[in-house]
Every structure is written in structure tokens, then in C-alpha cells.
Design an enzyme around this catalytic site. Structure first.
Site, PDB file in Angstrom:
ATOM      1  N   LYS A  62      16.364  22.614  33.952  1.00 19.65           N
ATOM      2  CA  LYS A  62      16.790  22.393  35.333  1.00 19.65           C
ATOM      3  C   LYS A  62      16.332  21.027  35.840  1.00 19.65           C
ATOM      4  CE  LYS A  62      18.167  24.257  38.414  1.00 19.65           C
ATOM      5  NZ  LYS A  62      17.323  25.108  39.262  1.00 19.65           N
ATOM      6  N   LYS A  87       5.837  12.543  30.887  1.00 18.47           N
ATOM      7  CA  LYS A  87       6.109  12.651  32.322  1.00 18.47           C
ATOM      8  C   LYS A  87       5.530  11.489  33.126  1.00 18.47           C
ATOM      9  CE  LYS A  87       6.557  17.686  32.386  1.00 18.47           C
ATOM     10  NZ  LYS A  87       6.050  18.964  32.939  1.00 18.47           N
ATOM     11  N   LYS A 113      16.387  19.695  25.211  1.00 15.26           N
ATOM     12  CA  LYS A 113      16.292  21.087  25.618  1.00 15.26           C
ATOM     13  C   LYS A 113      17.018  21.331  26.938  1.00 15.26           C
ATOM     14  CE  LYS A 113      12.357  22.819  27.134  1.00 15.26           C
ATOM     15  NZ  LYS A 113      11.007  23.387  27.237  1.00 15.26           N
TER      16      LYS A 113
END
Length: 327
Positions: free
Chosen positions: A195, A111, A192
Site C-alpha cells: 500500500k 527507508k 512486493k
């Protein structure tokens, strides 16, 4: 009964990966264990978010969880920030953890890659996750593959704290569903379902209309050889569809594959099974949407139940580490 804890970020719209990977097992566990389920709104602060949107998403996530089958009479459903012991215990655990441990967290590496500026909370949030778990004397934590490293950190911090200051925390165990723990994107089966990545055709929302589910499954990526077999390495798109039908019908993916010779027939049955699986949740959500105050009451009751336990565990830890109790 064993105590189970799990958390979910307030995305506002749950998707099929949330449901098959976690929520469906939560629904089962609430009748088999003392289950605590937390909407982790503090974790959402590790990235930029609109305050009004965060509040709305938090309430919507609670509504959708109840619609999906969580029963407030059978489990404890609450919002993380409503129980102040979460950040309080986090500080004690941050003073137990090391920089090296947090640098090794793969999600932080992923991230933060390429970012000019990274919030400190993104670096330390695995410690907050450990506090979430340890605050409730948790025996089992349902986790997907991508969270196993964080659970191992929680286990290590609990064991280290116990060794330094005396037995204080229960060291939790992982509980991973054998099938369906990792639902992949229908358009990009190498990643995966999420959202956080824009993939309108690849992500099936929990409350999509049946026509939308059928359209997305029909357009799902497979391959060109036309042979129906369960081979996640060579045929990830097809394997994803087989796993979806398997987990929706409580069968093994290889057994499902043996029943089909054509991709079109498989896709048709996957869409039908998903529509049937999600229909009760859609109907329940429509009922709940007419009474928004009911969800606020559920969260208030859940926070009160959670804090009664969390306060005892926090004070136990604070006393063990040497903090002076207030008069």
C-alpha cells in the site's frame, strides 16, 4: 500449545499480500496455537501521519482482520499502544542493543536513503519490534522474508539479555509459509505488493469488488514468449500469477503451470480463484460495519488479556536488569 505472535501496521485497507502472506496463516494458527495478533500503531509513528487518520485506520484494520477470519474467541487481537509494557520493555532492550546492530538493518537503510531528516523511531523501531515479540514468551513468529532480519535481532537481544541477567526471555523461532509469503505487484513483479507504493492496477485490495479483481488480474504484466512455465527469475510476472493460483488452491506453482498453455486461461482462473477466496471476508466485513462498537469491545478485551501476560514478563525483565520494584 505453542504461543504465536505477529503484528501488522494499521494501513486501514488490507491487500492480497497481507492476506496470503500473513493473515491466512494467522487464521489457521489461531486454532493450533495460543495466538496473539497486534495492530502496531506505535510503529506507524516512525513517519508523518495524520492523528485522526491513524485512529480511523487502526479501527478499520481491526475490523478487516476480524472479517478476514480472526476469531476473538480463538486468538487475542489488540492494539499495541493499549498495552504500555511495549514501550517500557523497548527501553530495556535499547539498553541491550548496539548502534552497530541497528545500522545494519536493511529496512532502515532503504527507508532513510536520500532523506534529509530521519526520525529516531525509524532507527530504533526494530527494538520495539523485539519487545513486541518477547513480551509474550513467544515460541513462533510468522514472518515474511523482509522481516527475518528483525526477528534475528529479537533472538539476539533475548539471548544476550538472558546471558547477562539470567534466563528471562523465550528465544522465538521463525515460521515462514513456503508459498505466498511474498506476493508481488501485478504491474511491477520485481517488487512486493504494498500500500505504501502507488500502484492502483498492481495492488489487489482484500475487499475489492469481483469486477475490480478481474480487471487487475487481466491487466497483470507477464511477458511475450507465450510459454506457461514456473520460472521466477526469467518470468517474474507469470510466476507471480502461478503462485497466486497455487496458494489460493493449495497446490505447487509448477504443478499449476503444467495445466495451462495460454496466459489468458491462467489469468481467468486466477481471478476466479481470488474472487472465491475473498468472498466470505467481504460478506463478513459488511456485517461488522453495521456495529462499530463490537470492534472496540474486541480490542478492549484483547488488550486486557495481552497486558496480563505482558506485565508479568516486563516485571521479570525489570527485576533481572536491576530496577527497584515499586512499593
Amino acid at each position: 500449545m505453542p504461543r504465536v505472535f505477529s503484528g501488522i501496521q494499521p494501513s486501514g485497507e488490507l491487500h492480497l499480500g497481507n492476506y496470503l502472506g500473513a493473515i491466512r496463516s494467522w487464521v489457521r494458527s489461531q486454532h493450533e496455537a495460543d495466538a496473539f495478533y497486534c495492530i502496531v500503531d506505535l510503529h506507524a509513528l516512525t513517519v508523518e501521519t495524520d492523528p485522526a487518520e491513524l485512529r480511523a485506520r487502526t479501527r478499520q484494520t481491526a475490523l478487516e482482520l476480524v472479517a478476514a477470519g480472526l476469531d476473538p474467541d480463538a486468538c487475542t487481537l489488540f492494539v499495541q499502544s493499549h498495552v504500555p509494557e511495549h514501550p517500557r520493555l523497548t527501553w530495556l532492550l535499547e539498553c541491550t542493543a548496539s548502534m552497530g546492530e541497528l545500522r545494519r538493518m536493511t529496512q532502515f537503510k532503504d527507508k532513510s536513503a536520500g532523506a534529509e531528516s530521519v526520525r529516531v523511531g525509524l532507527f530504533t523501531y526494530p527494538v520495539l519490534m523485539a519487545a513486541d515479540i518477547l513480551l509474550y514468551d513467544t515460541d513462533r513468529v510468522p514472518v515474511g522474508d523482509d522481516q527475518r532480519q528483525h526477528l534475528e535481532l529479537a533472538r539476539e537481544l533475548a539471548s544476550r539479555f538472558n546471558a547477562r541477567y539470567g534466563t528471562t526471555f523465550v528465544v522465538p523461532e521463525a515460521a515462514v509459509p513456503p508459498v505466498g509469503a511474498r506476493v508481488m505487484d501485478l504491474q511491477h513483479p520485481e517488487r512486493k505488493m504494498s500500500k505504501s507504493v502507488s500502484s492502483p492496477l498492481g495492488t489487489v485490495l482484500l475487499f475489492d469488488e469481483p469486477a475490480d479483481i478481474e480487471r487487475k488480474v487481466k491487466k497483470a504484466v507477464t511477458d511475450t514468449d507465450g510459454e506457461v512455465r514456473y520460472d521466477p527469475e526469467a518470468k517474474p510476472g507469470l510466476a507471480n500469477l502461478l503462485e497466486l493460483l497455487a496458494v489460493a488452491t493449495d497446490r505447487a506453482p509448477a504443478a499449476v503451470a503444467a495445466e495451462y498453455h495460454r496466459y489468458g486461461d491462467l489469468k481467468r482462473d486466477v481471478a476466479t480463484a481470488l474472487c472465491d477466496l475473498l468472498a466470505p471476508a467481504r460478506a463478513r466485513r459488511n456485517e461488522l460495519a453495521g456495529d462499530p462498537g463490537a470492534i472496540d469491545a474486541v480490542l478492549a478485551d484483547g488488550a486486557a488479556k495481552a497486558q496480563a501476560i505482558a506485565a508479568d514478563v516486563y516485571h521479570r525483565a525489570a527485576s533481572a536488569i536491576g530496577l527497584l520494584a515499586p512499593a
